[in-house]
Motif scaffolding. Structure first.
Motif, PDB file in Angstrom:
ATOM      1  N   LEU A  52       0.822  -1.207   0.000  1.00  0.00           N
ATOM      2  CA  LEU A  52       0.000   0.000   0.000  1.00  0.00           C
ATOM      3  C   LEU A  52       0.859   1.260   0.000  1.00  0.00           C
ATOM      4  CD1 LEU A  52      -2.706  -1.099   2.598  1.00  0.00           C
ATOM      5  CD2 LEU A  52      -2.687  -1.420   0.116  1.00  0.00           C
ATOM      6  N   LYS A  53       0.268   2.315  -0.611  1.00  0.00           N
ATOM      7  CA  LYS A  53       0.898   3.640  -0.642  1.00  0.00           C
ATOM      8  C   LYS A  53       2.329   3.568  -1.190  1.00  0.00           C
ATOM      9  CE  LYS A  53      -2.688   5.564   1.187  1.00  0.00           C
ATOM     10  NZ  LYS A  53      -3.571   6.438   0.404  1.00  0.00           N
ATOM     11  N   ASN A  54       2.460   2.926  -2.339  1.00  0.00           N
ATOM     12  CA  ASN A  54       3.753   2.814  -3.014  1.00  0.00           C
ATOM     13  C   ASN A  54       4.794   2.155  -2.109  1.00  0.00           C
ATOM     14  OD1 ASN A  54       5.517   3.111  -5.197  1.00  0.00           O
ATOM     15  ND2 ASN A  54       6.242   5.108  -4.509  1.00  0.00           N
TER      16      ASN A  54
ATOM     17  N   LYS B 196       4.930   1.632   1.249  1.00  0.00           N
ATOM     18  CA  LYS B 196       5.305   2.596   2.290  1.00  0.00           C
ATOM     19  C   LYS B 196       6.302   2.019   3.288  1.00  0.00           C
ATOM     20  CE  LYS B 196       2.872   5.762   5.433  1.00  0.00           C
ATOM     21  NZ  LYS B 196       1.500   6.134   5.895  1.00  0.00           N
TER      22      LYS B 196
ATOM     23  N   THR C  21      -4.753   2.948  -5.230  1.00  0.00           N
ATOM     24  CA  THR C  21      -4.017   3.041  -3.974  1.00  0.00           C
ATOM     25  C   THR C  21      -4.135   1.764  -3.158  1.00  0.00           C
ATOM     26  OG1 THR C  21      -5.938   4.075  -2.963  1.00  0.00           O
ATOM     27  CG2 THR C  21      -4.274   5.532  -3.867  1.00  0.00           C
ATOM     28  N   THR C  22      -5.191   1.033  -3.311  1.00  0.00           N
ATOM     29  CA  THR C  22      -5.358  -0.226  -2.588  1.00  0.00           C
ATOM     30  C   THR C  22      -4.944  -1.428  -3.425  1.00  0.00           C
ATOM     31  OG1 THR C  22      -7.660  -0.340  -3.323  1.00  0.00           O
ATOM     32  CG2 THR C  22      -7.229   0.719  -1.207  1.00  0.00           C
TER      33      THR C  22
ATOM     34  N   TYR D 163       0.216   3.824   9.661  1.00  0.00           N
ATOM     35  CA  TYR D 163      -0.396   3.048   8.582  1.00  0.00           C
ATOM     36  C   TYR D 163      -1.920   3.008   8.648  1.00  0.00           C
ATOM     37  CZ  TYR D 163       4.372   1.206   8.139  1.00  0.00           C
ATOM     38  OH  TYR D 163       5.738   1.083   7.992  1.00  0.00           O
TER      39      TYR D 163
ATOM     40  N   ASP E 174      -4.027   4.025   5.415  1.00  0.00           N
ATOM     41  CA  ASP E 174      -3.520   3.629   4.102  1.00  0.00           C
ATOM     42  C   ASP E 174      -4.579   2.976   3.226  1.00  0.00           C
ATOM     43  OD1 ASP E 174      -1.174   4.634   4.928  1.00  0.00           O
ATOM     44  OD2 ASP E 174      -0.084   2.726   5.054  1.00  0.00           O
TER      45      ASP E 174
ATOM     46  N   ASP F 120      -6.497   8.223  -1.926  1.00  0.00           N
ATOM     47  CA  ASP F 120      -5.741   9.474  -1.871  1.00  0.00           C
ATOM     48  C   ASP F 120      -6.642  10.642  -2.236  1.00  0.00           C
ATOM     49  OD1 ASP F 120      -3.414   8.197  -1.190  1.00  0.00           O
ATOM     50  OD2 ASP F 120      -2.786   7.905  -3.279  1.00  0.00           O
TER      51      ASP F 120
END
Length: 292
Positions: A117-119, A121, A253-254, A214, A217, A221
């Motif tokens: 998640l989130k590139n 993270k 994003t997910t 987190y 997340d 976005d």
């Protein structure tokens, strides 16, 4: 015939006394009237108006400033010589330092390798912690500073590209690059694709970079702001169209996971992560207030 002798006519004595008394009475009566007659009122003095005006004193002459002392070359050389001979003040307080943080553990790298998640993270944070832990202790002075890299990690965990975006210390950049070259083998990326990100390494005694939070997340976005009126002057100006806010949210994003599957990936945030998040928010608000 003898003529009678001429004799002056005399006033009888009684009549003369009466006339004398009458004249004296009239004189006394006139004097009595003059003495008892009321005196005429004295005229009132003329009214005078007094105007209170500020005193216009003559301006005092200003004292001319004292001439500046003439510093001769001999005196200047003597002053410089005394300054050179004077030893600098001794400071018993040592400079501020910050020890290198601990490197990510095997469990933290295992979590980072499976958190997409989130590139990725967790992977990005563990990579930065690994680099900073290998740079050593930061000491306050001319060697401290920050350096920001653009990093690309291959799917198998190898470093594919490293580019310096900016730096405030050549020593900090050199230390960071040396640490990156000596990093141990990293696990594969969580998505199986190249991981591209930017990371700032803080080599200062007051750095407060902590673990991320987190809990949010799984939320999409927020839409990134893009000025619709930006035009480079070439061609036709862009046409401004309103796009619904829901359509600007990226569902990737997910990574195509359902909400239930995404929530299972979220770890339990630690107290250190919450404290670091509070510090980041406080620094963000302080910088915005100072910029007003």
């Amino acid at each position: 015939m003898i003529a009678p002798s001429a004799r002056p006519n005399r006033m009888p004595q009684g009549l003369a006394v009466g006339v004398s008394l009458a004249v004296h009475g009239l004189v006394l009566l006139g004097l009595a009237r003059l003495s008892f007659a009321p005196s005429p009122p004295s005229p009132a003095p003329p009214k005078t108006t007094v105007l209170l005006m500020p005193s216009l004193s003559a301006p005092q002459p200003q004292a001319s400033p004292a001439p500046a002392p003439v510093i001769t070359q001999a005196r200047q050389r003597a002053t410089m010589q005394r300054a050179a001979e004077t030893p600098p003040p001794r400071t018993d307080q040592p400079p501020a330092t910050q020890a290198a943080p601990a490197a990510p553990t095997a469990a933290e790298w295992a979590f980072a390798a499976r958190y997409p998640l989130k590139n990725s993270k967790g992977y990005r944070y563990s990579w930065g912690q690994q680099v900073r832990s290998m740079m050593g202790t930061a000491v306050a002075g001319p060697d401290q500073g920050h350096v920001r890299f653009r990093v690309e990690i291959a799917p198998d965990g190898r470093l594919a590209r490293l580019e310096t975006l900016w730096t405030t210390s050549a020593v900090a950049e050199q230390r960071a690059r040396l640490a990156i070259e000596q990093m141990p083998p990293l696990p594969p990326t969580p998505t199986g694709r190249p991981l591209v990100f930017e990371r700032t390494i803080s080599f200062t005694p007051d750095a407060s970079d902590g673990p991320p939070v987190y809990r949010d997340d799984c939320l999409p976005d927020p839409p990134a702001f893009r000025n619709p009126f930006v035009w480079d002057g070439q061609g036709e100006p862009p046409r401004v169209t309103r796009v619904p806010a829901a359509a600007t949210v990226a569902d990737r994003t997910t990574e195509g996971l359902s909400m239930e599957e995404c929530l299972k990936l979220l770890p339990q945030d630690s107290l250190e992560a919450e404290a670091a998040q509070d510090r980041r928010l406080r620094d963000q608000w302080d910088s915005s207030i100072l910029g007003r």
